[in-house]
Motif scaffolding. Sequence first.
Motif, PDB file in Angstrom:
ATOM      1  N   GLU A 195       0.862  -1.317  -0.197  1.00 18.85           N
ATOM      2  CA  GLU A 195      -0.075   0.026   0.094  1.00 18.85           C
ATOM      3  C   GLU A 195       0.874   1.254   0.033  1.00 18.85           C
ATOM      4  OE1 GLU A 195      -0.346  -1.744   4.226  1.00 18.85           O
ATOM      5  OE2 GLU A 195       0.001  -2.377   2.284  1.00 18.85           O
ATOM      6  N   ALA A 196       2.165   1.174   0.242  1.00 15.70           N
ATOM      7  CA  ALA A 196       3.031   2.318   0.062  1.00 15.70           C
ATOM      8  C   ALA A 196       3.087   2.900  -1.170  1.00 15.70           C
ATOM      9  CB  ALA A 196       4.424   2.085   0.669  1.00 15.70           C
ATOM     10  N   ALA A 197       2.780   2.222  -2.103  1.00  7.36           N
ATOM     11  CA  ALA A 197       2.857   2.506  -3.474  1.00  7.36           C
ATOM     12  C   ALA A 197       1.789   3.633  -3.827  1.00  7.36           C
ATOM     13  CB  ALA A 197       2.319   1.409  -4.497  1.00  7.36           C
ATOM     14  N   ARG A 198       0.780   3.834  -2.776  1.00  6.53           N
ATOM     15  CA  ARG A 198      -0.291   5.031  -2.897  1.00  6.53           C
ATOM     16  C   ARG A 198       0.654   6.355  -2.761  1.00  6.53           C
ATOM     17  NH1 ARG A 198      -5.237   4.179   0.138  1.00  6.53           N
ATOM     18  NH2 ARG A 198      -5.945   6.072  -0.668  1.00  6.53           N
ATOM     19  N   ALA A 199       1.553   6.288  -1.994  1.00 12.00           N
ATOM     20  CA  ALA A 199       2.213   7.486  -1.559  1.00 12.00           C
ATOM     21  C   ALA A 199       3.660   7.828  -2.116  1.00 12.00           C
ATOM     22  CB  ALA A 199       2.703   7.190  -0.064  1.00 12.00           C
ATOM     23  N   HIS A 200       3.993   8.887  -1.875  1.00 11.56           N
ATOM     24  CA  HIS A 200       5.245   9.380  -2.377  1.00 11.56           C
ATOM     25  C   HIS A 200       6.293   9.199  -1.242  1.00 11.56           C
ATOM     26  CE1 HIS A 200       3.756  11.721  -5.960  1.00 11.56           C
ATOM     27  NE2 HIS A 200       2.971  11.799  -5.058  1.00 11.56           N
ATOM     28  N   VAL A 201       7.458   8.171  -1.480  1.00  9.28           N
ATOM     29  CA  VAL A 201       8.308   7.740  -0.303  1.00  9.28           C
ATOM     30  C   VAL A 201       9.545   8.724  -0.638  1.00  9.28           C
ATOM     31  CG1 VAL A 201       9.449   5.999   0.653  1.00  9.28           C
ATOM     32  CG2 VAL A 201       7.268   5.324  -0.477  1.00  9.28           C
ATOM     33  N   VAL A 202       9.803   9.251   0.551  1.00  7.19           N
ATOM     34  CA  VAL A 202      11.349   9.831   0.503  1.00  7.19           C
ATOM     35  C   VAL A 202      12.032   9.626   1.723  1.00  7.19           C
ATOM     36  CG1 VAL A 202      10.452  12.010  -0.322  1.00  7.19           C
ATOM     37  CG2 VAL A 202      10.196  11.854   1.910  1.00  7.19           C
ATOM     38  N   ASP A 203      13.442   9.622   1.843  1.00  5.27           N
ATOM     39  CA  ASP A 203      14.306   9.338   2.760  1.00  5.27           C
ATOM     40  C   ASP A 203      14.666  10.333   3.551  1.00  5.27           C
ATOM     41  OD1 ASP A 203      14.539   6.216   2.230  1.00  5.27           O
ATOM     42  OD2 ASP A 203      15.741   7.063   0.619  1.00  5.27           O
ATOM     43  N   SER A 204      14.389  11.454   3.315  1.00  5.20           N
ATOM     44  CA  SER A 204      14.889  12.996   4.183  1.00  5.20           C
ATOM     45  C   SER A 204      13.734  13.894   3.538  1.00  5.20           C
ATOM     46  CB  SER A 204      16.086  13.255   3.510  1.00  5.20           C
ATOM     47  OG  SER A 204      16.512  14.634   4.089  1.00  5.20           O
ATOM     48  N   LEU A 205      13.295  14.719   4.594  1.00  4.41           N
ATOM     49  CA  LEU A 205      12.756  15.965   4.313  1.00  4.41           C
ATOM     50  C   LEU A 205      13.365  16.900   3.563  1.00  4.41           C
ATOM     51  CD1 LEU A 205      11.521  16.835   8.224  1.00  4.41           C
ATOM     52  CD2 LEU A 205      10.354  15.484   6.500  1.00  4.41           C
ATOM     53  N   LEU A 206      14.683  16.641   3.395  1.00  2.00           N
ATOM     54  CA  LEU A 206      15.231  17.702   2.300  1.00  2.00           C
ATOM     55  C   LEU A 206      14.920  17.603   0.927  1.00  2.00           C
ATOM     56  CD1 LEU A 206      18.773  17.897   3.983  1.00  2.00           C
ATOM     57  CD2 LEU A 206      16.997  19.523   3.737  1.00  2.00           C
ATOM     58  N   GLU A 207      14.020  16.188   0.602  1.00  2.00           N
ATOM     59  CA  GLU A 207      13.771  15.798  -0.614  1.00  2.00           C
ATOM     60  C   GLU A 207      12.575  16.614  -1.075  1.00  2.00           C
ATOM     61  OE1 GLU A 207      13.827  11.536  -1.375  1.00  2.00           O
ATOM     62  OE2 GLU A 207      15.404  11.470   0.020  1.00  2.00           O
ATOM     63  N   LEU A 208      11.950  17.091  -0.008  1.00  4.43           N
ATOM     64  CA  LEU A 208      10.291  17.545  -0.245  1.00  4.43           C
ATOM     65  C   LEU A 208      10.316  18.786  -1.348  1.00  4.43           C
ATOM     66  CD1 LEU A 208       8.974  17.456   3.360  1.00  4.43           C
ATOM     67  CD2 LEU A 208       8.217  15.988   1.364  1.00  4.43           C
ATOM     68  N   PRO A 209      11.075  19.739  -0.990  1.00  2.31           N
ATOM     69  CA  PRO A 209      10.957  20.851  -2.329  1.00  2.31           C
ATOM     70  C   PRO A 209      10.892  20.536  -3.631  1.00  2.31           C
ATOM     71  CG  PRO A 209      12.404  21.432  -0.383  1.00  2.31           C
ATOM     72  CD  PRO A 209      12.223  19.912  -0.166  1.00  2.31           C
ATOM     73  N   ASP A 210      11.893  19.693  -3.838  1.00  2.00           N
ATOM     74  CA  ASP A 210      11.873  19.102  -5.324  1.00  2.00           C
ATOM     75  C   ASP A 210      10.823  18.223  -5.508  1.00  2.00           C
ATOM     76  OD1 ASP A 210      14.215  20.339  -5.859  1.00  2.00           O
ATOM     77  OD2 ASP A 210      15.593  18.828  -5.631  1.00  2.00           O
ATOM     78  N   LEU A 211      10.454  17.448  -4.711  1.00  2.00           N
ATOM     79  CA  LEU A 211       9.206  16.448  -4.959  1.00  2.00           C
ATOM     80  C   LEU A 211       7.873  17.290  -5.231  1.00  2.00           C
ATOM     81  CD1 LEU A 211       7.606  13.579  -4.634  1.00  2.00           C
ATOM     82  CD2 LEU A 211       7.658  14.267  -2.315  1.00  2.00           C
ATOM     83  N   LEU A 212       7.736  18.252  -4.257  1.00  2.01           N
ATOM     84  CA  LEU A 212       6.388  18.927  -4.205  1.00  2.01           C
ATOM     85  C   LEU A 212       6.349  19.940  -5.444  1.00  2.01           C
ATOM     86  CD1 LEU A 212       6.085  19.866  -0.476  1.00  2.01           C
ATOM     87  CD2 LEU A 212       5.133  17.948  -1.971  1.00  2.01           C
ATOM     88  N   ARG A 213       7.555  20.444  -6.022  1.00  2.00           N
ATOM     89  CA  ARG A 213       7.611  21.283  -7.122  1.00  2.00           C
ATOM     90  C   ARG A 213       7.170  20.468  -8.367  1.00  2.00           C
ATOM     91  NH1 ARG A 213      12.123  23.980  -4.954  1.00  2.00           N
ATOM     92  NH2 ARG A 213      13.604  22.459  -5.699  1.00  2.00           N
ATOM     93  N   GLY A 214       7.528  19.062  -8.225  1.00  2.00           N
ATOM     94  CA  GLY A 214       7.142  18.419  -9.514  1.00  2.00           C
ATOM     95  C   GLY A 214       5.782  17.756  -9.625  1.00  2.00           C
ATOM     96  N   LEU A 215       5.036  17.889  -8.329  1.00  2.00           N
ATOM     97  CA  LEU A 215       3.882  17.474  -8.677  1.00  2.00           C
ATOM     98  C   LEU A 215       2.929  18.199  -9.346  1.00  2.00           C
ATOM     99  CD1 LEU A 215       3.412  16.265  -4.800  1.00  2.00           C
ATOM    100  CD2 LEU A 215       3.918  15.015  -6.767  1.00  2.00           C
TER     101      LEU A 215
END
Length: 215
Positions: A195-215
């Motif tokens: 069920e984790a496939a329903r989510a975006h998985v990151v290993d650090s909060l520092l990945e969030l800016p790039d992830l959220l910009r790409g959504l």
Amino acid sequence: MVRAVVFDVGETLIDETRIWSRWADRLGVTRLTMLGLIGACAALGRPVTDALQTARPGIDLAAEEAAWAADDPDGLRSGFDADDLYPDVVPALTALRASGLRLVVAGNQPAAALAALRAMDLPVDEIRNSAELGVEKPEPAFFAAAAGLAGVPVGEIAYVGDRTDNDVLPAADAGMVPVLLRRGPWGFLHAQRPEAARAHVVDSLLELPDLLRGL
């Protein structure tokens, strides 16, 4: 487009290692034993309080907390402070806020944790917890309350947490963008679940800016 981010607390912002180590010392078991019991609860889907019940069968947690407070009134005991923040927290929050996102901290925490979080002066817009909101995750009302704090349409909110059951899947069901942080015992184990496939998985909060910009 994501315009707001809501964060869980334990093992998302706060490293709970010292908390559980102090519990081990209090209950007279080794720290390895306590951390192993926490991992077992994560693997078996049992509440974390079962680790304390296993370490000391029949323990009255409220009475033990009260006795601990009497023995060590000025200590952190089962609480936390800024020294327990993961190293990526402040840099990630600062970067996200600089990009114009509204930031909210909302997790299942006791009343005392609210004051501890607010004392950290984190670069966020709102800090609330289940004790103040009167409802706990994974109840839909918790995520409705979090959305109200975010102040934007629910589909424009990302919820970041370390668990599929309490955090990201209920957030996804509420219409939010689910982000699973792969750290802490629950994070590593839950990231392996289908069920984790329903989510975006990151290993650090520092990945969030790039992830959220790409959504």
